[in-house]
Scaffold this motif. Structure first.
Motif, mmCIF file in Angstrom:
data_model
loop_
_atom_site.group_PDB
_atom_site.id
_atom_site.type_symbol
_atom_site.label_atom_id
_atom_site.label_comp_id
_atom_site.label_asym_id
_atom_site.label_seq_id
_atom_site.Cartn_x
_atom_site.Cartn_y
_atom_site.Cartn_z
ATOM 1 N N VAL A 214 0.855 -0.994 -0.010
ATOM 2 C CA VAL A 214 -0.026 -0.021 0.079
ATOM 3 C C VAL A 214 0.906 1.384 0.017
ATOM 4 C CG1 VAL A 214 -1.765 1.435 1.314
ATOM 5 C CG2 VAL A 214 -1.884 -1.333 1.285
ATOM 6 N N LEU A 215 0.747 2.370 -0.818
ATOM 7 C CA LEU A 215 1.189 3.613 -0.774
ATOM 8 C C LEU A 215 0.375 4.636 -0.220
ATOM 9 C CD1 LEU A 215 3.746 5.379 -1.708
ATOM 10 C CD2 LEU A 215 2.440 5.547 -3.998
ATOM 11 N N ASP A 216 0.773 5.077 0.853
ATOM 12 C CA ASP A 216 0.130 6.316 1.314
ATOM 13 C C ASP A 216 0.496 7.555 0.702
ATOM 14 O OD1 ASP A 216 -1.223 8.368 2.983
ATOM 15 O OD2 ASP A 216 -0.428 7.380 4.733
ATOM 16 N N MET A 217 -0.045 8.289 -0.163
ATOM 17 C CA MET A 217 0.721 9.223 -0.712
ATOM 18 C C MET A 217 0.092 10.546 -0.422
ATOM 19 S SD MET A 217 -0.163 9.739 -5.086
ATOM 20 C CE MET A 217 0.534 8.389 -5.624
ATOM 21 N N GLY A 218 1.234 11.285 -0.135
ATOM 22 C CA GLY A 218 0.799 12.591 0.921
ATOM 23 C C GLY A 218 0.379 12.225 2.170
ATOM 24 N N CYS A 219 1.234 11.444 3.036
ATOM 25 C CA CYS A 219 0.837 10.834 4.203
ATOM 26 C C CYS A 219 0.634 11.703 5.385
ATOM 27 C CB CYS A 219 2.158 9.686 4.556
ATOM 28 S SG CYS A 219 3.756 10.408 4.875
ATOM 29 N N GLY A 220 1.201 12.895 5.394
ATOM 30 C CA GLY A 220 1.092 13.940 6.627
ATOM 31 C C GLY A 220 1.557 13.093 7.766
ATOM 32 N N ALA A 221 0.786 13.074 8.890
ATOM 33 C CA ALA A 221 1.353 12.457 10.121
ATOM 34 C C ALA A 221 1.237 10.938 10.022
ATOM 35 C CB ALA A 221 0.399 12.943 11.230
ATOM 36 N N GLY A 222 0.764 10.243 8.831
ATOM 37 C CA GLY A 222 0.769 8.800 8.687
ATOM 38 C C GLY A 222 -0.386 8.018 9.251
ATOM 39 N N ALA A 223 -1.625 8.855 9.402
ATOM 40 C CA ALA A 223 -2.756 8.088 10.062
ATOM 41 C C ALA A 223 -3.367 7.204 9.138
ATOM 42 C CB ALA A 223 -3.925 8.943 10.516
ATOM 43 N N VAL A 224 -3.568 7.504 7.730
ATOM 44 C CA VAL A 224 -3.903 6.697 6.638
ATOM 45 C C VAL A 224 -3.224 5.482 6.528
ATOM 46 C CG1 VAL A 224 -4.355 6.160 4.348
ATOM 47 C CG2 VAL A 224 -5.257 8.652 5.384
ATOM 48 N N GLY A 225 -1.863 5.577 6.423
ATOM 49 C CA GLY A 225 -1.146 4.272 6.248
ATOM 50 C C GLY A 225 -1.144 3.330 7.539
ATOM 51 N N CYS A 226 -1.215 3.977 8.732
ATOM 52 C CA CYS A 226 -1.208 3.089 9.913
ATOM 53 C C CYS A 226 -2.368 2.293 9.945
ATOM 54 C CB CYS A 226 -1.132 3.969 11.456
ATOM 55 S SG CYS A 226 0.859 4.747 11.432
ATOM 56 N N LEU A 227 -3.433 3.038 9.729
ATOM 57 C CA LEU A 227 -4.869 2.483 9.803
ATOM 58 C C LEU A 227 -5.031 1.295 8.626
ATOM 59 C CD1 LEU A 227 -6.922 5.642 10.590
ATOM 60 C CD2 LEU A 227 -6.846 3.615 12.082
ATOM 61 N N ALA A 228 -4.605 1.610 7.498
ATOM 62 C CA ALA A 228 -4.472 0.793 6.230
ATOM 63 C C ALA A 228 -3.674 -0.414 6.649
ATOM 64 C CB ALA A 228 -3.914 1.262 5.176
ATOM 65 N N TRP A 229 -2.724 -0.446 7.495
ATOM 66 C CA TRP A 229 -1.639 -1.544 7.910
ATOM 67 C C TRP A 229 -2.686 -2.603 8.591
ATOM 68 C CZ3 TRP A 229 -0.278 -3.456 12.604
ATOM 69 C CH2 TRP A 229 0.709 -4.406 12.640
ATOM 70 N N GLN A 230 -3.705 -2.267 9.299
ATOM 71 C CA GLN A 230 -4.620 -3.269 10.107
ATOM 72 C C GLN A 230 -5.270 -4.034 9.069
ATOM 73 O OE1 GLN A 230 -7.126 -0.252 11.974
ATOM 74 N NE2 GLN A 230 -6.302 -0.824 14.035
ATOM 75 N N GLN A 231 -5.312 -3.821 7.847
ATOM 76 C CA GLN A 231 -5.900 -4.521 7.087
ATOM 77 C C GLN A 231 -4.970 -5.578 6.226
ATOM 78 O OE1 GLN A 231 -8.228 -0.972 5.381
ATOM 79 N NE2 GLN A 231 -9.642 -2.714 5.014
ATOM 80 N N CYS A 232 -3.881 -4.818 5.577
ATOM 81 C CA CYS A 232 -2.849 -5.486 4.990
ATOM 82 C C CYS A 232 -1.763 -6.665 5.960
ATOM 83 C CB CYS A 232 -2.037 -4.810 4.024
ATOM 84 S SG CYS A 232 -0.738 -3.669 4.936
ATOM 85 N N GLY A 233 -1.726 -6.021 7.094
ATOM 86 C CA GLY A 233 -1.124 -6.781 8.057
ATOM 87 C C GLY A 233 0.437 -6.929 8.051
ATOM 88 N N PRO A 234 1.123 -7.619 8.664
ATOM 89 C CA PRO A 234 2.811 -7.573 8.802
ATOM 90 C C PRO A 234 3.086 -8.269 7.546
ATOM 91 C CG PRO A 234 1.779 -9.253 10.487
ATOM 92 C CD PRO A 234 0.608 -8.394 9.974
ATOM 93 N N THR A 235 2.343 -9.199 6.634
ATOM 94 C CA THR A 235 2.546 -9.765 5.298
ATOM 95 C C THR A 235 2.615 -8.813 4.305
ATOM 96 O OG1 THR A 235 0.469 -10.409 4.762
ATOM 97 C CG2 THR A 235 2.112 -11.957 6.204
ATOM 98 N N GLY A 236 1.900 -7.740 4.360
ATOM 99 C CA GLY A 236 1.851 -6.610 3.408
ATOM 100 C C GLY A 236 2.972 -5.555 3.760
ATOM 101 N N ARG A 237 2.766 -4.440 3.121
ATOM 102 C CA ARG A 237 3.729 -3.241 3.354
ATOM 103 C C ARG A 237 3.081 -1.878 3.142
ATOM 104 N NH1 ARG A 237 9.102 -3.070 3.671
ATOM 105 N NH2 ARG A 237 10.378 -1.411 2.948
ATOM 106 N N ILE A 238 3.323 -1.025 3.904
ATOM 107 C CA ILE A 238 2.908 0.411 3.763
ATOM 108 C C ILE A 238 4.313 1.222 3.501
ATOM 109 C CG2 ILE A 238 2.009 2.200 5.015
ATOM 110 C CD1 ILE A 238 0.097 -0.145 4.707
ATOM 111 N N THR A 239 3.943 1.949 2.437
ATOM 112 C CA THR A 239 4.865 3.066 2.190
ATOM 113 C C THR A 239 4.502 4.438 2.226
ATOM 114 O OG1 THR A 239 6.022 1.745 0.196
ATOM 115 C CG2 THR A 239 6.578 3.697 0.129
#
Length: 348
Positions: A214-239
């Motif tokens: 998952v790419l959090d584009m224009g992440c700001g403080a990172g809330a979107v990417g962190c909350l998306a990580w709950q769905q993709c999990g540790p086998t996924g990846r957040i950028t």
């Protein structure tokens, strides 16, 4: 900023090198460099895009200054005899407080902190600078010469180094029935002090699957990417990607605090170094109007970095302008209304 060159002469004889200009829009800062007439000058910015535009403008005007990008002003050495803050009307009150507080730590003992405010009768900086430096002087209001207000304070040479006071707000957010996460935010970053409604609307709609990249584009403080990580999990990846050094530092802090693993953080203005076809999902909530150059950059980049079949989610309040451009790049789109926003969805 209006009439900056009319205001600067009020404090010109109080300026001594080396000089630091803290933040400020590109053209006013360039005017300041010109007015400083070649003295040793450093220009500080949070945003690499803003910094690159500033370098280009300086080159066009044949002016010389060092441009520095960072997350915090106080990370610079306390070597500056003068710090100038060109405070525009659009600046948030909390950011103004933050710049003055952090500015104290980079003024050399005996040096000055100067604010150039667009307001003709500014009621903010006198008390803020007096609190930080002990004293503050200001230019008088003269009817018929309404070009802002200048404030100046001197750092007492006998001052001992004080503790750093971080201006911050924390908030918590969750999507659906998933666990709540806590986030820290700092002035000058997108969605200060709260979860942005557009980001929340996007996450309620976005289809993020286990093991997704998952790419959090224009992440700001990172809330979107962190909350998306709950769905993709540790086998996924957040950028997490942003042009603001302050945002990237915050995203790193918030990801660590919320136990987000397998994450990367990229500071970039152009996003040209992102891998082609490297992502399953791109989440984009541009902080400007959707038909701006930032929105267009997000749309065009998303098409390049998504793998075939990858999913793009874009938040807008201007669907009439945005949807045709996304259709032009992706071929077709779907959209849904949520929380007063339009969520535009496309597949690569």
């Amino acid at each position: 900023m209006k009439h900056l060159l009319d205001l600067f002469p009020v404090v010109a004889d109080r300026v001594a090198p080396p000089v630091l200009v803290a933040l400020g829009p590109v053209w006013p800062v360039t005017q300041l460099v010109s007015a400083l007439k070649g003295v040793d000058t450093t220009l500080f910015q949070f945003d690499v895009h803003q910094a690159e535009r500033l370098k280009e403008k300086l080159a066009q005007e044949k002016l010389t200054a060092e441009v520095v990008v960072g997350a915090d002003l106080w990370d610079l050495p306390a070597k500056f005899q003068t710090v100038i803050y060109p405070a525009s009307m659009q600046s948030d009150y909390e950011l103004k407080l933050d710049v003055v507080e952090q500015g104290y730590h980079v003024v050399a003992p005996g040096g000055r902190f100067i604010t150039l405010s667009e307001y003709d009768r500014d009621t903010t900086f006198h008390k803020v600078q007096k609190k930080a430096f002990g004293k503050c002087s200001e230019s008088p209001f003269v009817k018929g010469q309404e070009f802002g207000t200048a404030f100046w304070s001197t750092r007492d040479p006998a001052d001992t180094v004080r503790d750093r006071r971080r201006h911050r707000m924390t908030y918590h957010a969750r999507i659906g029935d998933r666990a709540s996460m806590n986030f820290e935010s700092w002035p000058g970053t997108f969605s200060y002090g709260r979860m942005d409604d557009g980001s929340r609307a996007m996450l309620e709609v976005a289809d993020v699957r286990p093991a997704d990249k998952v790419l959090d584009m224009g992440c700001g403080a990172g809330a979107v990417g962190c909350l998306a990580w709950q769905q993709c999990g540790p086998t996924g990846r957040i950028t997490f990607v942003d042009s603001s050094a302050r945002a990237i530092k915050l995203a790193e802090l918030n990801a660590a605090a919320n136990g987000v693993t397998n994450a990367e953080f990229i500071l970039t203005a152009t996003m040209t170094d992102l891998p082609t076809g490297g992502y399953d999902v791109v989440l984009a909530n541009p902080p400007y109007f959707a038909n701006s150059e930032v929105g267009r950059l997000f749309i065009h980049t998303a098409r390049e970095v998504l793998r075939p079949g990858g999913r793009f989610y874009f938040v807008t309040k201007m669907p009439v302008q945005t949807i045709p451009e996304i259709v032009d790049i992706f071929g077709s789109v779907d959209s849904v209304e949520n929380r007063g926003y339009t969520l535009v969805m496309a597949t690569a």
